[in-house]
Structure formats: structure tokens, C-alpha cells
Design a protein around this motif. Structure first.
Motif, mmCIF file in Angstrom:
data_model
loop_
_atom_site.group_PDB
_atom_site.id
_atom_site.type_symbol
_atom_site.label_atom_id
_atom_site.label_comp_id
_atom_site.label_asym_id
_atom_site.label_seq_id
_atom_site.Cartn_x
_atom_site.Cartn_y
_atom_site.Cartn_z
ATOM 1 N N ILE A 57 0.801 -1.237 0.009
ATOM 2 C CA ILE A 57 0.225 -0.187 0.021
ATOM 3 C C ILE A 57 0.871 1.387 0.002
ATOM 4 C CG2 ILE A 57 -1.670 1.349 1.510
ATOM 5 C CD1 ILE A 57 -2.724 -1.573 2.527
ATOM 6 N N ILE A 58 1.827 1.329 0.880
ATOM 7 C CA ILE A 58 2.833 2.377 0.800
ATOM 8 C C ILE A 58 3.343 2.576 -0.636
ATOM 9 C CG2 ILE A 58 4.874 3.349 1.981
ATOM 10 C CD1 ILE A 58 4.214 1.796 4.602
ATOM 11 N N ARG A 59 3.707 1.361 -1.106
ATOM 12 C CA ARG A 59 4.639 1.314 -2.655
ATOM 13 C C ARG A 59 3.627 2.001 -3.505
ATOM 14 N NH1 ARG A 59 6.578 -3.857 -5.487
ATOM 15 N NH2 ARG A 59 7.034 -3.038 -7.485
ATOM 16 N N GLN A 60 2.154 1.675 -3.355
ATOM 17 C CA GLN A 60 1.264 1.998 -4.552
ATOM 18 C C GLN A 60 1.026 3.747 -4.039
ATOM 19 O OE1 GLN A 60 -0.280 0.322 -6.936
ATOM 20 N NE2 GLN A 60 -0.675 2.285 -7.728
ATOM 21 N N ASP A 61 1.053 3.996 -2.833
ATOM 22 C CA ASP A 61 1.106 5.399 -2.799
ATOM 23 C C ASP A 61 2.165 6.239 -3.295
ATOM 24 O OD1 ASP A 61 0.176 8.015 -0.855
ATOM 25 O OD2 ASP A 61 2.295 7.699 -0.564
ATOM 26 N N ARG A 62 3.387 5.749 -3.071
ATOM 27 C CA ARG A 62 4.470 6.478 -3.665
ATOM 28 C C ARG A 62 4.359 6.266 -5.380
ATOM 29 N NH1 ARG A 62 6.030 10.469 -1.320
ATOM 30 N NH2 ARG A 62 3.786 10.280 -0.833
ATOM 31 N N ALA A 63 3.830 5.144 -5.703
ATOM 32 C CA ALA A 63 4.002 5.250 -7.231
ATOM 33 C C ALA A 63 2.762 6.306 -7.787
ATOM 34 C CB ALA A 63 3.323 3.830 -7.967
ATOM 35 N N ASN A 64 1.416 6.206 -7.151
ATOM 36 C CA ASN A 64 0.511 7.199 -7.441
ATOM 37 C C ASN A 64 1.070 8.513 -7.310
ATOM 38 O OD1 ASN A 64 -1.435 5.224 -7.644
ATOM 39 N ND2 ASN A 64 -2.143 5.322 -5.841
ATOM 40 N N PHE A 65 1.919 8.742 -6.359
ATOM 41 C CA PHE A 65 2.542 10.253 -6.253
ATOM 42 C C PHE A 65 3.461 10.371 -7.412
ATOM 43 C CE2 PHE A 65 5.409 13.495 -4.811
ATOM 44 C CZ PHE A 65 4.496 14.470 -3.976
ATOM 45 N N HIS A 66 4.348 9.635 -7.364
ATOM 46 C CA HIS A 66 5.428 10.103 -8.551
ATOM 47 C C HIS A 66 5.098 9.836 -9.784
ATOM 48 C CE1 HIS A 66 8.212 11.036 -5.327
ATOM 49 N NE2 HIS A 66 7.900 10.217 -4.722
ATOM 50 N N LYS A 67 4.652 8.206 -10.143
ATOM 51 C CA LYS A 67 4.351 8.073 -11.464
ATOM 52 C C LYS A 67 3.012 8.488 -12.015
ATOM 53 C CE LYS A 67 4.627 3.600 -14.380
ATOM 54 N NZ LYS A 67 4.736 2.161 -14.213
ATOM 55 N N PHE A 68 1.987 8.423 -11.247
ATOM 56 C CA PHE A 68 0.733 8.596 -12.055
ATOM 57 C C PHE A 68 -0.017 9.966 -11.452
ATOM 58 C CE2 PHE A 68 1.108 3.911 -11.205
ATOM 59 C CZ PHE A 68 0.951 3.560 -12.648
ATOM 60 N N GLY A 69 0.784 10.823 -10.689
ATOM 61 C CA GLY A 69 0.449 12.043 -10.452
ATOM 62 C C GLY A 69 -1.083 12.006 -9.628
ATOM 63 N N ARG A 70 -1.318 10.934 -9.036
ATOM 64 C CA ARG A 70 -2.501 10.951 -8.206
ATOM 65 C C ARG A 70 -2.094 11.212 -6.769
ATOM 66 N NH1 ARG A 70 -4.537 5.129 -9.720
ATOM 67 N NH2 ARG A 70 -3.187 5.205 -11.871
ATOM 68 N N ARG A 71 -2.231 12.211 -6.349
ATOM 69 C CA ARG A 71 -1.668 12.690 -4.986
ATOM 70 C C ARG A 71 -2.732 13.201 -4.190
ATOM 71 N NH1 ARG A 71 3.144 16.344 -7.450
ATOM 72 N NH2 ARG A 71 4.284 14.320 -8.466
ATOM 73 N N ASP A 72 -2.582 12.839 -2.942
ATOM 74 C CA ASP A 72 -3.614 13.411 -1.643
ATOM 75 C C ASP A 72 -3.055 14.650 -1.369
ATOM 76 O OD1 ASP A 72 -5.598 11.004 -1.448
ATOM 77 O OD2 ASP A 72 -3.579 10.109 -1.076
ATOM 78 N N ALA A 73 -4.085 15.433 -0.679
ATOM 79 C CA ALA A 73 -3.532 17.002 -0.362
ATOM 80 C C ALA A 73 -2.574 16.837 0.554
ATOM 81 C CB ALA A 73 -4.810 17.467 0.440
#
Length: 136
Positions: A57-73
Motif C-alpha cells: 500500500i505504501i509502495r502504491q502510494d509512492r507510485a501514485n504520487f511519483h508515476k501517476f500524479g494521483r496525490r492526496d492533499a
């Protein structure tokens, strides 16, 4: 007073102080710290499958942040997991590191705000992470 016991005491004190200082010199290096909100989207992989470990889950959060641009506030950037290879190794970093059972449970069953600290072990050169929950 006999000088031999005094010399022994001074020698032992010196050795203890020296070992203590060398222990400080060998302290693990804190490389980076960041905060991340593990929202519902971080609990699913890119194919839509539910993730089954806190590290994933942490890994997916970082992929969402860095790779996919899906960021939480509340997500903060980091340089360490901007590297795709480091994201691939995140599970190993957590195996070497620490997270309490309560932190793992919160990550698996909720959307907590977490703090991740990235360290390098000075003796082995291996990286590891410490994960703590800031709020559930």
C-alpha cells in the motif's frame, strides 16, 4: 590508594567512552522523511486488485504520487521513492525496518496519515524504513 586499581578504572572508563563515541559514529543515517495519506486509491494496484500488505500500500502510494500524479492533499514529496527501483524494493526496506502492529493494522484497514523515515544502516549499507501513524 593502590594505583593499579585506579589505572584499571581509568582504562575501563576510557574504553567505555571510546566505544560509546564509536557507536555514535556508526549510527544509521537518516536519508529522508515524508508524510503521506494512504487513501482508498492507494489500497488497489494499477489493475484494480486489492493490495494485501502494508508495504504494498505504501509502495502504491509512492507510485501514485511519483508515476501517476494521483496525490492526496497531505502527501509530501520525497526523492528516495521517486526512483522506480527503490519503489520496487519497498517491501524489503520495510522488512529490514520497523512498523508496529497497530500501524500495520491502521494501514491495512483504513486511510491513515503516516510518516516514513528512510535510513541507511552504516554497517551494512542497506536502506530500510520506519513507518509510524500520525493519525487514523
Amino acid at each position: 590508594m593502590n594505583s593499579k586499581p585506579m589505572k584499571t578504572l581509568l582504562t575501563m572508563t576510557f574504553l567505555a567512552a571510546t566505544l560509546g563515541l564509536s557507536g555514535l559514529a556508526m549510527a544509521d543515517e537518516l536519508k529522508e522523511t515524508f508524510v503521506a495519506r494512504l487513501s482508498a486509491k492507494d489500497h488497489f494496484n494499477s489493475s484494480g486488485g486489492r493490495l494485501d500488505s502494508a508495504a504494498a500500500i505504501i509502495r502504491q502510494d509512492r507510485a501514485n504520487f511519483h508515476k501517476f500524479g494521483r496525490r492526496d492533499a497531505e502527501d509530501e514529496s520525497d526523492d528516495f521513492f521517486a526512483n522506480a527501483r527503490n519503489r520496487e524494493l519497498l517491501e524489503k526496506f520495510l522488512e529490514r525496518g520497523t512498523a508496529t502492529k497497530n500501524a500495520i493494522r491502521a494501514i491495512m484497514n483504513g486511510t491513515p496519515l503516516i510518516r516514513v523515515q528512510v535510513f541507511t544502516n552504516e554497517r551494512t549499507g542497506n536502506d530500510y524504513i520506519r513507518v509510524s501513524v500520525i493519525e487514523n
